[in-house]
Design a protein around this motif. Structure first.
Motif, short mmCIF file in Angstrom:
data_model
loop_
_atom_site.label_atom_id
_atom_site.label_comp_id
_atom_site.label_asym_id
_atom_site.label_seq_id
_atom_site.Cartn_x
_atom_site.Cartn_y
_atom_site.Cartn_z
N GLN A 102 37.89 40.93 39.98
CA GLN A 102 36.89 41.94 40.59
C GLN A 102 36.21 41.26 42.04
O GLN A 102 35.44 41.99 42.56
N LYS A 103 36.22 39.94 42.11
CA LYS A 103 35.77 39.31 43.34
C LYS A 103 34.35 39.31 43.50
O LYS A 103 33.67 39.71 44.66
N LYS A 104 33.64 39.21 42.18
CA LYS A 104 32.34 39.16 42.17
C LYS A 104 31.83 37.52 42.77
O LYS A 104 32.42 36.68 42.38
N PRO A 137 45.61 40.83 34.56
CA PRO A 137 45.29 41.43 35.57
C PRO A 137 45.61 40.47 36.90
O PRO A 137 45.53 39.36 36.81
N GLN A 138 45.76 41.17 38.13
CA GLN A 138 46.25 40.52 39.27
C GLN A 138 45.13 40.53 40.16
O GLN A 138 44.50 41.52 40.30
N ARG A 139 45.03 39.61 41.06
CA ARG A 139 44.17 39.48 42.23
C ARG A 139 44.89 40.27 43.32
O ARG A 139 46.00 39.98 43.84
N LEU A 140 44.17 41.25 44.07
CA LEU A 140 44.80 42.05 45.01
C LEU A 140 44.19 41.38 46.40
O LEU A 140 43.11 40.90 46.59
N GLN A 142 43.68 43.22 49.00
CA GLN A 142 42.59 44.16 49.46
C GLN A 142 41.96 44.77 48.38
O GLN A 142 42.88 45.44 47.68
N GLY A 143 40.73 44.70 48.28
CA GLY A 143 40.16 45.56 47.19
C GLY A 143 40.36 44.95 45.91
O GLY A 143 40.67 43.75 45.56
N THR A 144 39.91 45.62 44.86
CA THR A 144 40.07 45.30 43.24
C THR A 144 40.76 46.18 42.45
O THR A 144 40.44 47.65 42.73
N PRO A 145 41.24 45.93 41.43
CA PRO A 145 42.08 46.69 40.59
C PRO A 145 40.66 47.59 39.88
O PRO A 145 39.90 47.08 39.39
#
Length: 312
Positions: A102-104, A137-140, A142-145
């Motif tokens: 989630q790139k927090k 889950p996979q890190r994207l 661009q953006g977040t899932p």
């Protein structure tokens, strides 16, 4: 001999060899982006090679003089595995999910090992038997899932009894994290010796089985941690004395609708802390949530700010 490898983008892909020098110096083109490392070790529990994750936060590579706080995260029962192709399951929940998926922006080095099955895969447990790598889950780029929904059907609230029969509290250990004590100590030593860490700010947290493990591991090594935060896992009264003696700050979390870990089991240990003179205890119950109260806890900001407010 311990072997190091680096994971740069995909949670299950090993590329290249890890060098401690890569984390202790920077170059002109060093990226400030976070990095997820995968480090190999030999488990003392079964003498087999396993991996664990080490997350390096944004800015780690570009701030060579900074020492970073470390958070050890112990996952729940459903994320057990062989420490190799199963390791990605530890990304499903918790602070590593928040930071990497989630790139927090979490200013911690996050350490996330995987607990052995220890026979759990032979017991017909549906959430282990029916899981699939597609759930990892996979890190994207661009953006977040999208986040997974909360448990669809919350259990009815049961209320809290005024008296808890101590004889009804389940046995001490949740069959797992206690069996890898030497592994956990080795993993912490590896991280603290090979990365720029602030040894006065080592934190311990875990959810469900990892919550039990948090209480247990802190009770065995009470001088290590600046603060602990067990989530939906209670502390047995027999764990409490070392934690109280060393005044380790505790923030306990529970779900008011949790029928997996009933709320009445939390009180004997917490009350014992107060009886022994512990003055740094917080207990938060999310009354509207079930066992997955961890989603709200690890997705919040105040949780991480509370950890950072403590030093050993």
């Amino acid at each position: 001999m311990t072997r190091f490898t680096r994971l740069l983008a995909l949670p299950l892909l090993l590329i290249g060899a890890y060098s401690s020098a890569a984390t202790s110096s920077t170059t002109s083109n060093a990226s400030a982006e976070p990095v997820l490392n995968r480090i190999s070790y030999t488990s003392q529990a079964d003498q087999k090679e396993r991996d664990f994750f080490v997350y390096l936060p944004e800015g780690y590579a570009t701030q060579p003089d900074k020492e970073w706080p470390v958070m050890l995260f112990l996952h729940g029962n459903g994320e057990r595995g062989n420490g190799k192709e199963d390791l990605g399951y530890v990304l499903i929940h918790g602070p590593l999910y928040e930071a990497w998926i989630q790139k927090k922006d979490l200013p911690f080095i996050i350490v996330s090992p995987q607990l052995h099955m220890f026979g759990m895969d032979k017991r017909g447990i549906s959430y282990i038997d029916n899981r699939s790598p597609s759930q990892i889950p996979q890190r994207l780029e661009q953006g977040t899932p999208p986040r997974a929904p909360y448990f669809a059907t919350p259990q009815p609230m049961t209320g809290v009894p005024s008296q808890v029969d101590m004889s009804l509290i389940p046995p001490l250990l949740p069959e797992g994290w206690d069996k890898v004590e030497e592994d956990l100590l080795h993993i912490l030593d590896t991280v603290q010796n090979n990365f720029r860490t602030d040894k006065s700010r080592l934190y311990l947290t875990g959810m469900s089985y990892g919550g039990f493990g948090t209480w247990w591991f802190a009770s065995q090594h009470p001088t290590l941690f600046a603060a602990i935060a067990p989530v939906v896992g209670w502390g047995h009264p027999s764990y409490i004395a070392p934690i109280a003696k060393h005044q380790i700050p505790v923030w306990q979390f529970a779900g008011g609708r949790d029928h997996t870990v009933p709320i009445q089991y939390f009180y004997p240990g917490l009350n014992r802390l107060e009886q022994l003179g512990h003055t740094h205890v917080r207990f938060t119950t999310h009354e509207d949530m079930g066992h997955d109260a961890w989603r709200r806890v690890y997705g919040s900001d105040d949780f991480y700010q509370w950890l950072l407010s403590h030093r050993r």
